[in-house]
Design a protein around this motif. Structure first.
Motif, PDB file in Angstrom:
ATOM      1  N   ASN A  77       0.920  -1.188   0.156  1.00  0.00           N
ATOM      2  CA  ASN A  77      -0.012   0.090   0.114  1.00  0.00           C
ATOM      3  C   ASN A  77       0.890   1.254  -0.011  1.00  0.00           C
ATOM      4  O   ASN A  77       1.922   1.273   0.788  1.00  0.00           O
ATOM      5  CB  ASN A  77      -0.934  -0.245   1.433  1.00  0.00           C
ATOM      6  N   LYS A 116      -4.636   6.557  -1.277  1.00  0.00           N
ATOM      7  CA  LYS A 116      -4.134   5.422  -1.034  1.00  0.00           C
ATOM      8  C   LYS A 116      -4.120   4.594  -2.458  1.00  0.00           C
ATOM      9  O   LYS A 116      -5.374   4.444  -2.864  1.00  0.00           O
ATOM     10  CB  LYS A 116      -4.727   4.733   0.085  1.00  0.00           C
ATOM     11  N   ASP A 120      -5.998   1.221  -3.154  1.00  0.00           N
ATOM     12  CA  ASP A 120      -7.438   1.509  -2.590  1.00  0.00           C
ATOM     13  C   ASP A 120      -7.868   2.928  -2.857  1.00  0.00           C
ATOM     14  O   ASP A 120      -7.690   3.856  -1.827  1.00  0.00           O
ATOM     15  CB  ASP A 120      -7.680   1.134  -1.059  1.00  0.00           C
ATOM     16  N   TYR A 121      -8.414   3.202  -3.805  1.00  0.00           N
ATOM     17  CA  TYR A 121      -8.669   4.630  -4.310  1.00  0.00           C
ATOM     18  C   TYR A 121      -9.751   5.373  -3.441  1.00  0.00           C
ATOM     19  O   TYR A 121      -9.971   6.436  -3.279  1.00  0.00           O
ATOM     20  CB  TYR A 121      -8.802   4.900  -5.744  1.00  0.00           C
ATOM     21  N   ASN A 122     -10.815   4.595  -2.997  1.00  0.00           N
ATOM     22  CA  ASN A 122     -11.847   4.933  -2.563  1.00  0.00           C
ATOM     23  C   ASN A 122     -11.546   5.481  -1.176  1.00  0.00           C
ATOM     24  O   ASN A 122     -12.405   6.327  -0.529  1.00  0.00           O
ATOM     25  CB  ASN A 122     -12.760   3.725  -2.057  1.00  0.00           C
ATOM     26  N   SER A 123     -10.319   5.462  -0.662  1.00  0.00           N
ATOM     27  CA  SER A 123     -10.262   6.144   0.830  1.00  0.00           C
ATOM     28  C   SER A 123      -9.528   7.251   0.517  1.00  0.00           C
ATOM     29  O   SER A 123      -9.007   8.273   1.491  1.00  0.00           O
ATOM     30  CB  SER A 123      -8.917   5.335   1.548  1.00  0.00           C
TER      31      SER A 123
END
Length: 276
Positions: free
Chosen positions: A76, A97, A100-103
């Protein structure tokens, strides 16, 4: 930007930090290096139970911008960019991140002599939006925060707080969990250097009639060593010792035991932070 009442997250923070900060039951080792050009590198190794983890973080400051990049053993990549005074009395913080682009999220903070406002939004199609506002002064402040889910069109949270701060003491009350809980805390410094203090916290959750009382303290043995301890009404007893082995390099030994189940082994943690 620090002459006003501060952020909503600062309400009760001093008491909260004394009761929670540096208490751990893991093994952690970190080493940091700095350069004259403003570049900093920190390597951290963590052992939590049977799980091992490590990360490397870099930090670089250029004018009014701070870049922070962290890479961990799970591949990550977490990046945070902080820009101050992009507009007068404002600070912008963007974080994302990979993978995990949703973060990813963007936060904007505005500071005034008598008010502080923040807005945070997740960088996705239907974002979660958090808003906070604090009014007052560094001595007394009133604040509120709310979270809104644009997908369900409903509030995820709304909390309210009040804080009173004096040079040698501070007190706060926070109505949280959508008005389902209340937390009151009080911290009293015991010396002029503020290296020794006593703290008390009372928490009540209305829906379950749960009540938790926690008391704790910090005592400076000398200019290099300090001890902390805390005990709550559920019987959880925690203690730690911190010693500055080298300038800015601190070793922490902490432990926790449930006084109601003494047949169980206490849990211990060790942390070593080396800095230049």
């Amino acid at each position: 930007m620090n002459k006003g009442p501060g952020l909503f997250a600062d309400i009760g923070k001093k008491a909260r930090d004394l009761l929670t900060r540096d208490y751990n039951t893991d093994q952690k080792f970190s080493i940091s290096t700095n350069t004259l050009s403003g570049f900093a590198l920190t390597s951290t190794v963590l052992k939590k139970g049977v799980v091992h983890a490590a990360d490397v973080s870099t930090q670089y400051k250029y004018r009014n911008a701070l870049f922070d990049v962290k890479i961990d053993t799970d591949s990550n990549v977490m990046t945070t960019i902080t820009i101050t005074e992009i507009l007068p009395s404002t600070k912008a913080i963007a974080s994302f991140k990979v993978p995990d682009y949703n973060s990813s999220k963007l936060e904007v903070q505005y500071f005034h002599d008598h008010a502080t406002v923040t807005a945070t939004a997740a960088l996705k199609q239907n974002p979660l939006v958090d808003l906070t506002a604090t009014l007052g002064s560094p001595t007394i402040s009133f604040g509120a925060e709310a979270g809104y889910d644009t997908t369900s069109r409903s509030f995820t949270k709304y909390n309210f707080g009040i804080s009173v701060t004096k040079p040698d003491k501070c007190a706060s009350i926070i109505l949280g969990d959508k008005a389902d809980s209340i937390k009151a805390s009080y911290l009293q410094h015991l010396d002029e250097s503020k290296r020794s203090a006593a703290v008390g916290e009372v928490y009540r959750k209305f829906s379950t009639n749960e009540n938790v009382i926690t008391v704790g303290g910090l005592y400076a043995v000398d200019h290099l060593t300090s001890v902390k301890a805390k005990l709550n009404s559920n019987g959880k007893l925690g203690a730690l010792v911190q010693h500055e082995v080298l300038p800015k390099s601190i070793v922490t030994i902490s432990g926790e035991i449930d006084t109601k189940t003494l047949e169980k082994y206490p849990r211990f943690g060790l942390s070593l932070a080396l800095k230049p």
